[in-house]
Scaffold this active site. Structure first.
Site, mmCIF file in Angstrom:
data_model
loop_
_atom_site.group_PDB
_atom_site.id
_atom_site.type_symbol
_atom_site.label_atom_id
_atom_site.label_comp_id
_atom_site.label_asym_id
_atom_site.label_seq_id
_atom_site.Cartn_x
_atom_site.Cartn_y
_atom_site.Cartn_z
ATOM 1 N N GLY A 155 0.855 -1.195 0.000
ATOM 2 C CA GLY A 155 0.000 0.000 0.000
ATOM 3 C C GLY A 155 0.884 1.236 0.000
ATOM 4 O O GLY A 155 1.978 1.243 -0.576
ATOM 5 N N ARG A 156 0.415 2.269 0.673
ATOM 6 C CA ARG A 156 1.171 3.530 0.683
ATOM 7 C C ARG A 156 2.523 3.359 1.377
ATOM 8 O O ARG A 156 3.558 3.766 0.850
ATOM 9 C CB ARG A 156 0.385 4.609 1.423
ATOM 10 C CG ARG A 156 -0.956 4.947 0.819
ATOM 11 C CD ARG A 156 -1.622 5.972 1.731
ATOM 12 N NE ARG A 156 -2.920 6.373 1.258
ATOM 13 C CZ ARG A 156 -4.055 5.770 1.597
ATOM 14 N NH1 ARG A 156 -4.037 4.717 2.411
ATOM 15 N NH2 ARG A 156 -5.210 6.220 1.140
ATOM 16 N N ILE A 157 2.500 2.773 2.586
ATOM 17 C CA ILE A 157 3.754 2.661 3.351
ATOM 18 C C ILE A 157 4.679 1.634 2.691
ATOM 19 O O ILE A 157 5.886 1.862 2.574
ATOM 20 C CB ILE A 157 3.471 2.305 4.830
ATOM 21 C CG1 ILE A 157 2.609 3.402 5.475
ATOM 22 C CG2 ILE A 157 4.776 2.137 5.607
ATOM 23 C CD1 ILE A 157 2.094 3.068 6.871
ATOM 24 N N ARG A 177 -2.742 -8.569 -2.050
ATOM 25 C CA ARG A 177 -3.935 -9.237 -2.603
ATOM 26 C C ARG A 177 -4.017 -9.038 -4.114
ATOM 27 O O ARG A 177 -4.291 -9.942 -4.861
ATOM 28 C CB ARG A 177 -5.196 -8.682 -1.951
ATOM 29 C CG ARG A 177 -5.602 -9.448 -0.718
ATOM 30 C CD ARG A 177 -6.839 -8.858 -0.141
ATOM 31 N NE ARG A 177 -6.693 -7.414 0.052
ATOM 32 C CZ ARG A 177 -7.566 -6.650 0.664
ATOM 33 N NH1 ARG A 177 -8.684 -7.144 1.114
ATOM 34 N NH2 ARG A 177 -7.361 -5.358 0.829
ATOM 35 N N ALA A 235 3.554 -2.595 11.238
ATOM 36 C CA ALA A 235 2.128 -2.504 10.909
ATOM 37 C C ALA A 235 1.278 -2.619 12.175
ATOM 38 O O ALA A 235 0.855 -1.599 12.746
ATOM 39 C CB ALA A 235 1.779 -3.574 9.898
ATOM 40 N N ARG A 236 1.040 -3.817 12.623
ATOM 41 C CA ARG A 236 0.235 -4.043 13.814
ATOM 42 C C ARG A 236 0.672 -5.330 14.497
ATOM 43 O O ARG A 236 1.020 -6.304 13.825
ATOM 44 C CB ARG A 236 -1.248 -4.231 13.454
ATOM 45 C CG ARG A 236 -2.064 -2.989 13.356
ATOM 46 C CD ARG A 236 -2.235 -2.294 14.722
ATOM 47 N NE ARG A 236 -2.971 -1.055 14.584
ATOM 48 C CZ ARG A 236 -2.439 0.116 14.219
ATOM 49 N NH1 ARG A 236 -1.151 0.211 13.979
ATOM 50 N NH2 ARG A 236 -3.177 1.194 14.122
ATOM 51 N N GLU A 265 0.367 -5.241 23.043
ATOM 52 C CA GLU A 265 1.046 -4.041 23.518
ATOM 53 C C GLU A 265 0.123 -3.212 24.416
ATOM 54 O O GLU A 265 -1.089 -3.194 24.182
ATOM 55 C CB GLU A 265 1.565 -3.213 22.334
ATOM 56 C CG GLU A 265 0.499 -2.683 21.404
ATOM 57 C CD GLU A 265 1.106 -1.977 20.192
ATOM 58 O OE1 GLU A 265 1.901 -2.578 19.475
ATOM 59 O OE2 GLU A 265 0.733 -0.805 19.985
ATOM 60 N N HIS A 283 5.952 1.339 19.450
ATOM 61 C CA HIS A 283 4.918 1.830 18.515
ATOM 62 C C HIS A 283 5.148 3.309 18.177
ATOM 63 O O HIS A 283 4.298 4.167 18.451
ATOM 64 C CB HIS A 283 3.510 1.598 19.083
ATOM 65 C CG HIS A 283 2.453 1.562 18.015
ATOM 66 N ND1 HIS A 283 1.330 0.759 18.096
ATOM 67 C CD2 HIS A 283 2.342 2.214 16.844
ATOM 68 C CE1 HIS A 283 0.582 0.935 17.016
ATOM 69 N NE2 HIS A 283 1.175 1.830 16.245
ATOM 70 N N GLY A 285 6.163 4.337 14.959
ATOM 71 C CA GLY A 285 6.288 4.443 13.496
ATOM 72 C C GLY A 285 6.020 5.850 12.983
ATOM 73 O O GLY A 285 6.732 6.363 12.120
HETATM 74 C C1 8YV Z 1 0.008 5.726 15.465
HETATM 75 C C2 8YV Z 1 -0.389 3.777 13.804
HETATM 76 O O1 8YV Z 1 1.133 6.360 15.953
HETATM 77 O O2 8YV Z 1 -1.537 5.156 12.321
HETATM 78 C C3 8YV Z 1 -1.433 4.053 12.808
HETATM 79 O O3 8YV Z 1 -2.228 3.130 12.496
HETATM 80 O O4 8YV Z 1 -0.189 2.685 14.183
HETATM 81 C C4 8YV Z 1 0.493 4.872 14.326
HETATM 82 O O5 8YV Z 1 0.799 5.748 13.301
HETATM 83 C C5 8YV Z 1 -0.601 5.063 16.625
HETATM 84 O O6 8YV Z 1 -1.507 4.125 16.232
HETATM 85 C C6 8YV Z 1 -1.237 6.071 17.575
HETATM 86 O O7 8YV Z 1 -2.567 6.392 17.207
#
Ligand code: 8YV
Length: 328
Positions: A155-157, A177, A235-236, A265, A283, A285
Site C-alpha cells: 500500500g502507501r507505506i 492481494r 504494521a500491527r 502491547e 509503537h 512508526g
Molecule cells: C500511530 C499507527 O502512531 O496510524 C497508525 O495506524 O499505528 C500509528 O501511526 C498510533 O496508532 C497512535 O494512534
C-alpha cells in the site's frame, strides 16, 4: 449549540484550540490512562470522539454512546474500531492516511538496518564495557545493499519502503492481494507469501491487521524464512504470532527482528526483552513531530468538516456509504 466531543488522549495545543472553537470539548489534559469504565461513562452524552489506536471502539462502547455520530481516529489503522457496529448505528469513521506514510517507512528502515547490522546488540556490548580490542569477526551482520527485500502489503507505506530500497540496489519482492499499480515504477515483483519468505533477506510487514491477516506470520511461515534474514513489523501486533517469533529468534532463524508493534502491547511476549537479536521500539512508526501533527490535524479536520455538514476528507466509512479507504 456546539456538538459535544471527547478527546481521549492529550493532543497538541494548536489542535485542541482548533477543536475547542467548534466543539464543546471534554479532553484528557493530564493524559491519564482512563479505565474502560471511565471511557464508557464519558462517551454517554458525546456526539463525536477523537481517539487513538489504543482506544477500543466496539459495540459495547457504541451502545454506551447513543448520541454518537462520528469517530475520528488519529491513526491510519482502524482495527481497533468495529466498523460493522459503527455502520449499523450510522456512525461515521475517519482515519489519517498519507500524513504518516514517509515517517513510518523511515522507521521500517531504521529497524531493518539496526536488526541487520546488530546496532542495538553491539551498542549495548560497548556500553557494558566489553570493548577491549577490535576483531575481524566482531558483530558480523547481514548485508542490506544488493540484498532481496520482501514487502508484505504494497500500500502507501509499503511503496514508500520500496522506493527507499532502490537506493540500496535491492531486488524487491512483494506480496499483496492484487497487483500494485506502481509495481513497474518500483521495480517490484509480486509473489506468493511463501515464495517471498523463502527468498527475501529482509522482510517488512506493512499489511493492515484484520481477521484475514491475524497471525499471517506464525511458526510455519517463520520456518520458511532464510536463517540469515530479518523480519520487520511496523504494521500491527497480531499479524505476527509473537510466541512463535520468540521461539524462532531464540533459535536464530530468522537471525534478527525489528519490531515496533506487538500482539498485546504495551505488554510484551515473555522472553522477547531478553533476546539480543530483537530490536524493539514502542509503537513509534509515526512519531516525528510533523507526522504526528499532520495526523492530529487531519483527525481534527475530519471532525470540523462533519460539524459543518460536509463529508470528512478521509472517511473510512461514511453512513450508507461509499465504501472504504482503509489502506495503510
Ligand atoms: C500511530 C499507527 O502512531 O496510524 C497508525 O495506524 O499505528 C500509528 O501511526 C498510533 O496508532 C497512535 O494512534
Amino acid at each position: 449549540m456546539k456538538p459535544r466531543l471527547l478527546v481521549t488522549r492529550a493532543v497538541f495545543p494548536e489542535v485542541t484550540a482548533l477543536l475547542a472553537a467548534h466543539f464543546e470539548l471534554e479532553s484528557n489534559p493530564d493524559d491519564a490512562l482512563w479505565s474502560r469504565d471511565d471511557l464508557l461513562a464519558r462517551v454517554r452524552d458525546k456526539e463525536a470522539l477523537y481517539v487513538v489506536a489504543s482506544d477500543r471502539i466496539d459495540a459495547a462502547l457504541l451502545d454506551a454512546a447513543p448520541r454518537l455520530r462520528i469517530v475520528a481516529t488519529g491513526s491510519v489503522g482502524v482495527d481497533h474500531v468495529d466498523l460493522d457496529a459503527c455502520r449499523e448505528r450510522g456512525v461515521i469513521v475517519t482515519n489519517t492516511p498519507d500524513v504518516l506514510t514517509e515517517a513510518t517507512a523511515d522507521l521500517a528502515w531504521a529497524l531493518l538496518m539496526a536488526a541487520a547490522r546488530r546496532v542495538r546488540e553491539s551498542g549495548d556490548w560497548l556500553r557494558d564495557g566489553h570493548w577491549k580490542r577490535w576483531a575481524w569477526d566482531q558483530f558480523l551482520g547481514l548485508d542490506v545493499h544488493g540484498a532481496t527485500l520482501g514487502i508484505v502489503g504494497m500500500g502507501r507505506i509499503g511503496s514508500a519502503v520500496a522506493r527507499r530500497a532502490r537506493g540500496f540496489g535491492m531486488k524487491i519482492l512483494y506480496h499483496n492481494r492484487g497487483v500494485a499499480p506502481n509495481e513497474a515504477e518500483l521495480g517490484a515483483t509480486r509473489v506468493g507469501l511463501e515464495a517471498l519468505l523463502r527468498e527475501a533477506d529482509h522482510v517488512v510487514l506493512v499489511v493492515p491487521h484484520s481477521p484475514a491477516t491475524h497471525h499471517l506470520v506464525g511458526a510455519r511461515e517463520l520456518a520458511w524464512m532464510k536463517p540469515a534474514a530479518t523480519l520487520v513489523n511496523v504494521a500491527r501486533g497480531g499479524i505476527v504470532d509473537d510466541a512463535a517469533l520468540v521461539e524462532a529468534l531464540r533459535a536464530g532463524r530468522p537471525a534478527a527482528a525489528g519490531l515496533d508493534v506487538f500482539e498485546n502491547e504495551p505488554a510484551l511476549e515473555a522472553g522477547l526483552l531478553g533476546l539480543p537479536n530483537a530490536v524493539l521500539t514502542p509503537h513509534v512508526g509515526s512519531a516525528t513531530r510533523s507526522a504526528r501533527l499532520g495526523m492530529a490535524t487531519l483527525a481534527a479536520r475530519n471532525l470540523l468538516a462533519w460539524a459543518a455538514g460536509a463529508v470528512p476528507p478521509t472517511c473510512v466509512q461514511a453512513p450508507a456509504s461509499a465504501g472504504t479507504t482503509g489502506q495503510r
